[in-house]
Design a protein around this motif. Sequence first.
Motif, short mmCIF file in Angstrom:
data_model
loop_
_atom_site.label_atom_id
_atom_site.label_comp_id
_atom_site.label_asym_id
_atom_site.label_seq_id
_atom_site.Cartn_x
_atom_site.Cartn_y
_atom_site.Cartn_z
N VAL A 170 0.85 -1.19 0.00
CA VAL A 170 0.00 0.00 0.00
C VAL A 170 0.89 1.24 0.00
CG1 VAL A 170 -1.73 1.29 1.32
CG2 VAL A 170 -1.78 -1.21 1.32
N ASP A 171 0.50 2.25 -0.79
CA ASP A 171 1.20 3.54 -0.75
C ASP A 171 0.60 4.38 0.37
OD1 ASP A 171 3.15 3.54 -2.86
OD2 ASP A 171 1.48 3.53 -4.28
N PRO A 172 1.39 4.66 1.43
CA PRO A 172 0.85 5.44 2.54
C PRO A 172 0.92 6.93 2.28
CG PRO A 172 3.11 4.92 3.00
CD PRO A 172 2.78 4.27 1.67
N VAL A 173 0.16 7.67 3.05
CA VAL A 173 0.32 9.11 3.15
C VAL A 173 1.23 9.33 4.35
CG1 VAL A 173 -0.83 11.31 3.56
CG2 VAL A 173 -1.98 9.54 2.20
N VAL A 174 2.38 9.94 4.12
CA VAL A 174 3.36 10.14 5.18
C VAL A 174 3.20 11.54 5.75
CG1 VAL A 174 5.83 10.20 5.76
CG2 VAL A 174 4.97 8.55 4.07
N GLY A 175 3.09 11.62 7.07
CA GLY A 175 2.92 12.90 7.75
C GLY A 175 4.16 13.30 8.50
N GLY A 176 3.96 13.89 9.65
CA GLY A 176 5.05 14.44 10.43
C GLY A 176 5.84 13.40 11.22
N ILE A 177 6.92 13.89 11.79
CA ILE A 177 7.79 13.04 12.60
C ILE A 177 7.21 12.89 14.01
CG2 ILE A 177 10.08 12.88 13.69
CD1 ILE A 177 11.21 14.31 11.22
N VAL A 178 7.09 11.65 14.47
CA VAL A 178 6.67 11.36 15.84
C VAL A 178 7.85 11.53 16.78
CG1 VAL A 178 5.81 9.54 17.38
CG2 VAL A 178 4.85 9.78 15.09
N GLY A 179 9.02 11.03 16.37
CA GLY A 179 10.21 11.13 17.19
C GLY A 179 11.36 10.37 16.57
N ALA A 180 12.52 10.48 17.20
CA ALA A 180 13.71 9.73 16.80
C ALA A 180 14.11 8.85 17.96
CB ALA A 180 14.84 10.69 16.42
N GLU A 204 3.31 5.69 22.68
CA GLU A 204 3.03 6.71 23.71
C GLU A 204 3.26 8.11 23.12
OE1 GLU A 204 2.33 8.55 27.48
OE2 GLU A 204 1.96 6.49 26.86
N ASP A 205 4.38 8.29 22.42
CA ASP A 205 4.65 9.58 21.80
C ASP A 205 3.60 9.90 20.73
OD1 ASP A 205 6.86 9.77 23.43
OD2 ASP A 205 8.33 9.40 21.84
N ALA A 206 3.23 8.92 19.93
CA ALA A 206 2.25 9.14 18.86
C ALA A 206 0.88 9.47 19.43
CB ALA A 206 2.17 7.92 17.96
N ALA A 207 0.50 8.82 20.53
CA ALA A 207 -0.81 9.04 21.12
C ALA A 207 -0.98 10.46 21.66
CB ALA A 207 -1.06 8.03 22.24
N HIS A 208 0.14 11.11 21.98
CA HIS A 208 0.08 12.48 22.50
C HIS A 208 0.07 13.52 21.38
CE1 HIS A 208 1.10 10.49 26.29
NE2 HIS A 208 0.40 11.49 26.79
N ARG A 209 0.14 13.06 20.15
CA ARG A 209 0.06 13.97 19.01
C ARG A 209 -1.35 13.89 18.45
NH1 ARG A 209 4.75 15.32 16.13
NH2 ARG A 209 3.52 15.24 14.23
N PRO A 210 -1.94 15.01 18.08
CA PRO A 210 -3.26 14.94 17.46
C PRO A 210 -3.14 14.27 16.09
CG PRO A 210 -2.43 17.19 17.40
CD PRO A 210 -1.45 16.38 18.22
#
Length: 158
Positions: free
Chosen positions: A72-82, A147-153
Amino acid sequence: MAISPYVRDLRSRVGHDLLLLPGVTAVIRDGSRFLLARQHGSPSWGTVGGSIEPGEEPQEAVAREVREELGVDPVVGGIVGAYGGSHFVFEYANGNRVSYVSIAYECRLPAGANISFVDDELVETGWFTRDEVATLPRDPWVDRILEDAAHRPETADA
């Protein structure tokens, strides 16, 4: 897991010694659920991802990994973290040792996308809430990333 020509060449020079490699991780989300996958020969669940090839943009690498593993070709958004550290050090069955530093990106699958295991690296996927993830055998770094992703809208573009 297929080995890239770049890593194959490095391995011919360093053998099984530890390599530090850049990687990417796709945090694929649908509301409160996250897509996790299980690889052949592993009981643990994790996110979809892999290595960045020389000259490849990280955003292109995460899209390529999702395409290769899920078809599947995803839609890539912002960085969650490194991420890196001891939870990202692996020894493969052949004795090769790797320490990854991975950039996690928010990703979204197009509506109605059909997942297919294109490169035969994965055997299973599933959508899980964080409470459900807590009951699964999983890679040790999964909780930190989710955890980091869940805190991002959740954004419309990813």
